[in-house]
Write a protein that holds these residues in place. Structure first.
Motif, PDB file in Angstrom:
ATOM      1  N   LEU A   1      34.868  44.160  32.800  1.00 54.47           N
ATOM      2  CA  LEU A   1      35.942  45.145  32.815  1.00 54.47           C
ATOM      3  C   LEU A   1      37.126  44.572  33.580  1.00 54.47           C
ATOM      4  O   LEU A   1      36.960  43.945  34.623  1.00 54.47           O
ATOM      5  CB  LEU A   1      35.465  46.435  33.487  1.00 54.47           C
TER       6      LEU A   1
ATOM      7  N   ARG B   1      30.867  48.530  24.106  1.00 53.67           N
ATOM      8  CA  ARG B   1      30.841  47.360  23.230  1.00 53.67           C
ATOM      9  C   ARG B   1      29.981  46.226  23.783  1.00 53.67           C
ATOM     10  O   ARG B   1      29.693  45.265  23.066  1.00 53.67           O
ATOM     11  CB  ARG B   1      32.260  46.832  23.015  1.00 53.67           C
TER      12      ARG B   1
ATOM     13  N   HIS C   1      35.032  52.737  26.441  1.00 54.28           N
ATOM     14  CA  HIS C   1      34.989  52.017  25.165  1.00 54.28           C
ATOM     15  C   HIS C   1      34.567  50.562  25.386  1.00 54.28           C
ATOM     16  O   HIS C   1      33.760  50.022  24.638  1.00 54.28           O
ATOM     17  CB  HIS C   1      36.357  52.088  24.490  1.00 54.28           C
ATOM     18  N   ARG C   2      35.101  49.952  26.407  1.00 50.75           N
ATOM     19  CA  ARG C   2      34.783  48.546  26.712  1.00 50.75           C
ATOM     20  C   ARG C   2      33.299  48.405  27.067  1.00 50.75           C
ATOM     21  O   ARG C   2      32.632  47.472  26.613  1.00 50.75           O
ATOM     22  CB  ARG C   2      35.664  48.095  27.880  1.00 50.75           C
TER      23      ARG C   2
ATOM     24  N   THR D   1      39.311  53.812  28.064  1.00 50.76           N
ATOM     25  CA  THR D   1      39.323  52.365  27.833  1.00 50.76           C
ATOM     26  C   THR D   1      38.100  51.713  28.460  1.00 50.76           C
ATOM     27  O   THR D   1      37.432  50.882  27.825  1.00 50.76           O
ATOM     28  CB  THR D   1      40.617  51.737  28.403  1.00 50.76           C
TER      29      THR D   1
ATOM     30  N   GLU E   1      31.176  39.535  29.019  1.00 49.49           N
ATOM     31  CA  GLU E   1      32.387  40.357  29.043  1.00 49.49           C
ATOM     32  C   GLU E   1      32.406  41.220  30.305  1.00 49.49           C
ATOM     33  O   GLU E   1      31.375  41.726  30.740  1.00 49.49           O
ATOM     34  CB  GLU E   1      32.422  41.242  27.794  1.00 49.49           C
TER      35      GLU E   1
END
Length: 179
Positions: free
Chosen positions: A21, A11, A7-8, A4, A19
């Motif tokens: 985490l 992006r 993937h974050r 996760t 953005e």
């Protein structure tokens, strides 16, 4: 949770540097990774904002001398002029080109200073020659300001030629701007 986070991170791009985490959802062991990554993203976001502002300011600053040259040239070419008027236009355009040249030199200097791993190349320089070269470069601006240069003395200095010229040029340019 590792997938996760991976993937974050994958992006995140220039358009979504805000953005972060989510540190709260996942094993405590991953907090040691997510925290520093979020702080790195904070630094990148600030640096990107500064770069964007610098680019915007630079574009504005470069547009002014170009607009001055274009409008003065168009006005001058709109009808027959005397040789003196054409010479005045050329002198004015040269000053604007020199202004653009100083901006570009400053940009290149900043780029090299931020990313350069080159060592300084000190050399023995004749101060009188360096000042004479520098004052001839700024002579037109100085005359417009009613400032006259006087070079007195002769000495040598051991310095990197481009760095010394940059420092002296900045000093004289600032002095003329505020004279």
């Amino acid at each position: 949770p590792v997938k996760t986070i991976g993937h974050r991170i994958s992006r995140i791009e220039a358009h979504n540097l805000g953005e972060r985490l989510d540190i709260g959802c996942g094993p405590v062991e991953l907090h040691d990774i997510a925290g520093p990554v979020n702080r790195m993203l904070d630094r990148l976001q600030r640096a990107f904002a500064q770069l964007s502002q610098f680019s915007s300011d630079l574009a504005h600053d470069m547009r002014t001398p170009l607009a001055n040259m274009i409008s003065a040239s168009e006005i001058t070419l709109s009808r027959e002029r005397s040789t003196e008027e054409y010479e005045a236009l050329i002198d004015s355009n040269i000053e604007e080109c020199q202004r653009l040249q100083r901006m570009i030199e400053t940009m290149l200097f900043l780029a090299r200073a931020d990313h350069s791993k080159e060592l300084l190349r000190p050399d023995v320089l004749d101060c009188h020659e360096e000042f004479a070269r520098l004052t001839s470069y700024f002579e037109g601006v100085a005359e417009n300001k009613g400032v006259h240069f006087a070079i007195d003395g002769a000495t040598q200095v051991r310095a990197d030629p481009s760095m010394l010229r940059r420092a002296l040029s900045n000093l004289v340019s600032n002095a003329l701007a505020h004279a």
